[in-house]
Design an enzyme around this catalytic site. Structure first.
Site, PDB file in Angstrom:
ATOM      1  N   TRP A 152      42.192  51.273  53.013  1.00  0.00           N
ATOM      2  CA  TRP A 152      42.450  52.383  52.081  1.00  0.00           C
ATOM      3  C   TRP A 152      41.393  53.453  52.224  1.00  0.00           C
ATOM      4  O   TRP A 152      41.698  54.644  52.184  1.00  0.00           O
ATOM      5  CB  TRP A 152      42.554  51.865  50.648  1.00  0.00           C
TER       6      TRP A 152
ATOM      7  N   ASP B  95      38.271  55.553  44.373  1.00  0.00           N
ATOM      8  CA  ASP B  95      39.586  54.914  44.357  1.00  0.00           C
ATOM      9  C   ASP B  95      39.404  53.557  43.682  1.00  0.00           C
ATOM     10  O   ASP B  95      38.866  52.621  44.267  1.00  0.00           O
ATOM     11  CB  ASP B  95      40.091  54.748  45.801  1.00  0.00           C
TER      12      ASP B  95
ATOM     13  N   LYS C  42      48.523  47.665  40.386  1.00  0.00           N
ATOM     14  CA  LYS C  42      47.642  46.524  40.567  1.00  0.00           C
ATOM     15  C   LYS C  42      47.194  45.952  39.219  1.00  0.00           C
ATOM     16  O   LYS C  42      47.221  44.758  39.017  1.00  0.00           O
ATOM     17  CB  LYS C  42      46.399  46.908  41.379  1.00  0.00           C
TER      18      LYS C  42
HETATM   19  C1  LIG Z   1      47.288  49.643  46.801  1.00  0.00           C
HETATM   20  C2  LIG Z   1      46.122  50.548  47.054  1.00  0.00           C
HETATM   21  C3  LIG Z   1      46.270  51.878  47.492  1.00  0.00           C
HETATM   22  C4  LIG Z   1      47.615  52.473  47.795  1.00  0.00           C
HETATM   23  O1  LIG Z   1      48.299  52.720  46.640  1.00  0.00           O
HETATM   24  P1  LIG Z   1      49.738  53.438  46.662  1.00  0.00           P
HETATM   25  O2  LIG Z   1      49.972  53.638  45.209  1.00  0.00           O
HETATM   26  O3  LIG Z   1      50.675  52.495  47.324  1.00  0.00           O
HETATM   27  O4  LIG Z   1      49.595  54.712  47.419  1.00  0.00           O
HETATM   28  C5  LIG Z   1      45.143  52.642  47.645  1.00  0.00           C
HETATM   29  N1  LIG Z   1      43.923  52.148  47.416  1.00  0.00           N
HETATM   30  C6  LIG Z   1      43.725  50.882  47.005  1.00  0.00           C
HETATM   31  C7  LIG Z   1      42.337  50.376  46.761  1.00  0.00           C
HETATM   32  C8  LIG Z   1      44.812  50.039  46.830  1.00  0.00           C
HETATM   33  O5  LIG Z   1      44.630  48.773  46.425  1.00  0.00           O
END
Ligand SMILES: *Cc1c(COP(=O)(O)O)cnc(C)c1O
Length: 355
Positions: A99, A166, A190
């Site tokens: 990511w 993030d 998540k």
């Molecule tokens: C799942 C995830 C993403 C991607 O998320 P989307 O909503 O599918 O774009 C980005 N960063 C992290 C840390 C993730 O766990």
């Protein structure tokens, strides 16, 4: 048989969230209509957004000057929105996984990117330490929890410049200091709600400093000004998010979630370290409390499929490791009860006894 849901995302939600969402799909806020069929501008739905914003601020202890947005496009959309809105010349990024790499790739379209450190050489199995963040960077971006590799920065790093994070897979699982950040974003699927909404926290003073024109939909100021209602927001995921936020508050807030999450993770890591068949995949000090990655020890490598089948037969769901790591990954998000972790540990012990 009871199922224990260890999926990495979309992932387990609290029973409260599922029940309340189901109720609102039938009859939303006593309107006699489904939440799926009412205007996002109705006073009933406006109340949902307002409460979700207020609860996010309260639970994360956001000071004055921060906005909470509920946007579409996933966390991945933020990989481009962040530099679009904040990067004038140069930004610093820490590369701790897939990511983070994706975020870096997008940011490079907007300016000079200083990758201050990377753990790619060892398949992202640790968090780099002692990196130097340039003082002339517009911001420093990192991923707090690496969902795929199972590493986590559980403390706010020290940075000479404002940070962007993030927090997709660990928001609401640990207390942090929001004042160190200009933007925090998290895909909801998540630790909060069904897929479709991304929670974005933006500091007012971070906006309006870049010289490039920004397309309306990608400009944070649009969504701040319109209170996440510039266009139709993802109403159902926002409704579910509110239910989860209410639940978190009622249970004692983020500090209590953190206490439970730390306890759950310790139970599983202790078993991984004790069990003769298994071993963890990442540096001990960087172990994630959300996504626990482990593999068979080399001497027992051929048992991988057998363990997966055995665990599945006992009700364990979603423990197959990400295709880029292999082995197993158990995601222990806030909604996962301690009993599920104990059930997985019991399965690991039983499998050990058979071999
Ligand atoms: C799942 C995830 C993403 C991607 O998320 P989307 O909503 O599918 O774009 C980005 N960063 C992290 C840390 C993730 O766990």
């Amino acid at each position: 048989m009871k199922k224990h849901n260890f999926y990495a995302g979309p992932s387990i939600l609290t029973p409260y969230t599922i029940q309340k969402t189901a109720d609102a799909v039938i009859n939303f806020a006593d309107t006699g209509l489904s939440v799926l069929e009412v205007s996002h501008r109705s006073k009933e739905f406006q109340a949902v957004v307002d409460e979700a914003v207020a609860l996010t601020k309260e639970l994360l202890q956001l000071p004055e000057g921060y906005h909470v947005l509920f946007l579409g496009g996933g966390a991945s959309m933020q990989f481009c929105m962040v530099p679009f809105n904040l990067l004038e010349k140069k930004a610093a990024y820490l590369n701790t996984g897939t990511w983070a790499s994706n975020a870096i790739k997008e940011a490079k379209l907007f300016g000079e990117i200083d990758v201050v450190a990377s753990s790619e050489d060892t398949k992202f199995n640790y968090i780099p330490k002692n990196f130097v963040i340039p003082t002339d960077a517009d911001y420093f971006h990192y991923t707090s929890n690496n969902t795929i590799y199972g590493t986590e920065l559980r403390k706010d790093p020290d940075s000479p410049v404002p940070m962007v994070c993030d927090m997709s897979s660990d928001i609401f699982s640990r207390v942090f200091d929001p004042t160190k950040y200009e933007v925090i974003y998290a895909g909801a699927q998540k630790n909060l709600a069904p897929a479709g909404v991304t929670i974005v926290i933006v500091k007012e003073s971070a906006l309006g400093h870049v010289s490039r024109p920004i397309p309306t939909m990608l400009d944070y100021r649009t969504h701040v000004k319109k209170g996440s209602m510039f266009n139709t927001p993802p109403v159902l995921p926002i409704y579910s998010a509110l239910m989860t936020l209410r639940y978190y508050k009622e249970q004692g807030g983020v500090a209590e979630m953190e206490r439970r999450d730390v306890e759950k993770a310790a139970i599983l890591y202790d078993e991984i370290d004790r069990n003769k068949l298994f071993m963890g995949t990442v540096a001990e000090e960087d172990r994630s409390i959300m996504n626990v990655c482990f593999v068979m020890k080399p001497d027992y490598a051929e048992l991988e499929k057998e363990f997966l089948d055995f665990a599945t037969s006992k009700g364990m769901v979603g423990i197959k490791g990400h295709r880029s790591v292999g082995g197993f990954r158990a995601s222990l998000y806030n909604a996962l009860p301690k009993e599920s972790v104990e059930a997985l540990v019991a399965v690991m012990k039983e499998f050990e006894a058979k071999h």
